[in-house]
Design a protein around this motif. Sequence first.
Motif, PDB file in Angstrom:
ATOM      1  N   VAL A  29      19.142   4.192  -7.475  1.00 31.01           N
ATOM      2  CA  VAL A  29      19.935   2.966  -7.447  1.00 31.01           C
ATOM      3  C   VAL A  29      20.671   2.869  -6.104  1.00 31.01           C
ATOM      4  O   VAL A  29      21.437   3.770  -5.762  1.00 31.01           O
ATOM      5  N   PRO A  30      20.476   1.795  -5.343  1.00 36.84           N
ATOM      6  CA  PRO A  30      21.208   1.636  -4.086  1.00 36.84           C
ATOM      7  C   PRO A  30      22.709   1.532  -4.342  1.00 36.84           C
ATOM      8  O   PRO A  30      23.141   0.851  -5.277  1.00 36.84           O
ATOM      9  N   VAL A  31      23.492   2.197  -3.505  1.00 40.83           N
ATOM     10  CA  VAL A  31      24.944   2.211  -3.668  1.00 40.83           C
ATOM     11  C   VAL A  31      25.615   1.716  -2.392  1.00 40.83           C
ATOM     12  O   VAL A  31      25.348   2.227  -1.302  1.00 40.83           O
ATOM     13  N   PHE A  32      26.480   0.724  -2.543  1.00 41.45           N
ATOM     14  CA  PHE A  32      27.316   0.268  -1.436  1.00 41.45           C
ATOM     15  C   PHE A  32      28.634   1.016  -1.532  1.00 41.45           C
ATOM     16  O   PHE A  32      29.406   0.824  -2.480  1.00 41.45           O
ATOM     17  N   ASP A  33      28.897   1.882  -0.558  1.00 48.32           N
ATOM     18  CA  ASP A  33      30.089   2.724  -0.557  1.00 48.32           C
ATOM     19  C   ASP A  33      31.132   2.100   0.360  1.00 48.32           C
ATOM     20  O   ASP A  33      31.052   2.219   1.585  1.00 48.32           O
ATOM     21  N   ALA A  34      32.107   1.433  -0.223  1.00 48.90           N
ATOM     22  CA  ALA A  34      33.118   0.726   0.560  1.00 48.90           C
ATOM     23  C   ALA A  34      33.888   1.680   1.474  1.00 48.90           C
ATOM     24  O   ALA A  34      34.152   1.360   2.642  1.00 48.90           O
ATOM     25  N   ASP A  35      34.250   2.859   0.969  1.00 52.94           N
ATOM     26  CA  ASP A  35      35.003   3.816   1.784  1.00 52.94           C
ATOM     27  C   ASP A  35      34.193   4.285   2.984  1.00 52.94           C
ATOM     28  O   ASP A  35      34.721   4.424   4.098  1.00 52.94           O
ATOM     29  N   ALA A  36      32.911   4.560   2.765  1.00 51.14           N
ATOM     30  CA  ALA A  36      32.056   5.029   3.864  1.00 51.14           C
ATOM     31  C   ALA A  36      31.892   3.940   4.924  1.00 51.14           C
ATOM     32  O   ALA A  36      31.880   4.233   6.133  1.00 51.14           O
ATOM     33  N   PRO A  90      37.771  -8.456   5.354  1.00 50.71           N
ATOM     34  CA  PRO A  90      36.699  -9.397   5.721  1.00 50.71           C
ATOM     35  C   PRO A  90      35.448  -8.707   6.250  1.00 50.71           C
ATOM     36  O   PRO A  90      34.320  -9.134   5.948  1.00 50.71           O
ATOM     37  N   SER A  91      35.616  -7.648   7.036  1.00 46.89           N
ATOM     38  CA  SER A  91      34.454  -6.929   7.567  1.00 46.89           C
ATOM     39  C   SER A  91      33.700  -6.205   6.462  1.00 46.89           C
ATOM     40  O   SER A  91      32.461  -6.149   6.469  1.00 46.89           O
ATOM     41  N   VAL A  92      34.431  -5.655   5.504  1.00 42.95           N
ATOM     42  CA  VAL A  92      33.778  -4.984   4.379  1.00 42.95           C
ATOM     43  C   VAL A  92      33.006  -6.000   3.544  1.00 42.95           C
ATOM     44  O   VAL A  92      31.877  -5.737   3.104  1.00 42.95           O
ATOM     45  N   ALA A  93      33.589  -7.163   3.331  1.00 39.79           N
ATOM     46  CA  ALA A  93      32.912  -8.204   2.557  1.00 39.79           C
ATOM     47  C   ALA A  93      31.609  -8.633   3.223  1.00 39.79           C
ATOM     48  O   ALA A  93      30.595  -8.854   2.547  1.00 39.79           O
ATOM     49  N   ALA A  94      31.620  -8.747   4.549  1.00 41.03           N
ATOM     50  CA  ALA A  94      30.404  -9.121   5.267  1.00 41.03           C
ATOM     51  C   ALA A  94      29.336  -8.042   5.129  1.00 41.03           C
ATOM     52  O   ALA A  94      28.147  -8.347   4.940  1.00 41.03           O
ATOM     53  N   SER A  95      29.746  -6.784   5.196  1.00 37.67           N
ATOM     54  CA  SER A  95      28.792  -5.682   5.029  1.00 37.67           C
ATOM     55  C   SER A  95      28.230  -5.653   3.615  1.00 37.67           C
ATOM     56  O   SER A  95      27.051  -5.362   3.403  1.00 37.67           O
TER      57      SER A  95
END
Length: 209
Positions: A29-36, A90-95
């Motif tokens: 399962v692909p994981v988007f890691d906000a902290d990373a 905002p940058s995290v949201a774009a990623s």
Amino acid sequence: MSRPLILGLTGSIGMGKSTVAQMFRAAGVPVFDADAIVHDMQGPGGILVAPIEAAFPGSTGPDGVLRGKLGAQVFADPAALARLEAIVHPSVAASRQAFLLEHAGEGIVVFDIPLLFEKGGVSQVDRVVVVSAPAEVQRTRVLARPGMTPDKFAHILALQMPDADKRARADYLIDTGTGLARTEAEVRALVARLRDERGGVPCQAPRRD
């Protein structure tokens, strides 16, 4: 158009969320890691280094954001923390949006977001997975971390929704107090269940609660 089922993965400090996130990855399962993502953006040459330095002078260096110095400027200061979040979010949201586009053909993806409930991210996911463990296990794990103190731990807990409240709002609960093998079995069983449930049907609209 169909898109992946978005699982929001969250849990309080020391509950084992990062370990569970890796178990989801191991299950395909692909994981988007906000902290990373934030760590990369605050590293050498990262896009957040300059705006953070402008807002918090002396908080960066050649290696990017100096977490200790930045922390000293925002720790226990809600207004400063809000300024930092206005730079970072905002940058995290774009990623996150780019991640969704990259994995548009997947049946399930995970958003690993520590403050999912606290910062309103729950509206961006379909279902919530809460990682939890007994309080004594949590405390032992956290106080074993370098530089952690009981006072700092208490402050972090005060900024987070109580574990009991998170558990009450969870669609799925993963217990990390039972040993790695059992926890991984829970994760794999959940992934299998959700894949079977999806069966190619477009997922529901994001939660709004």
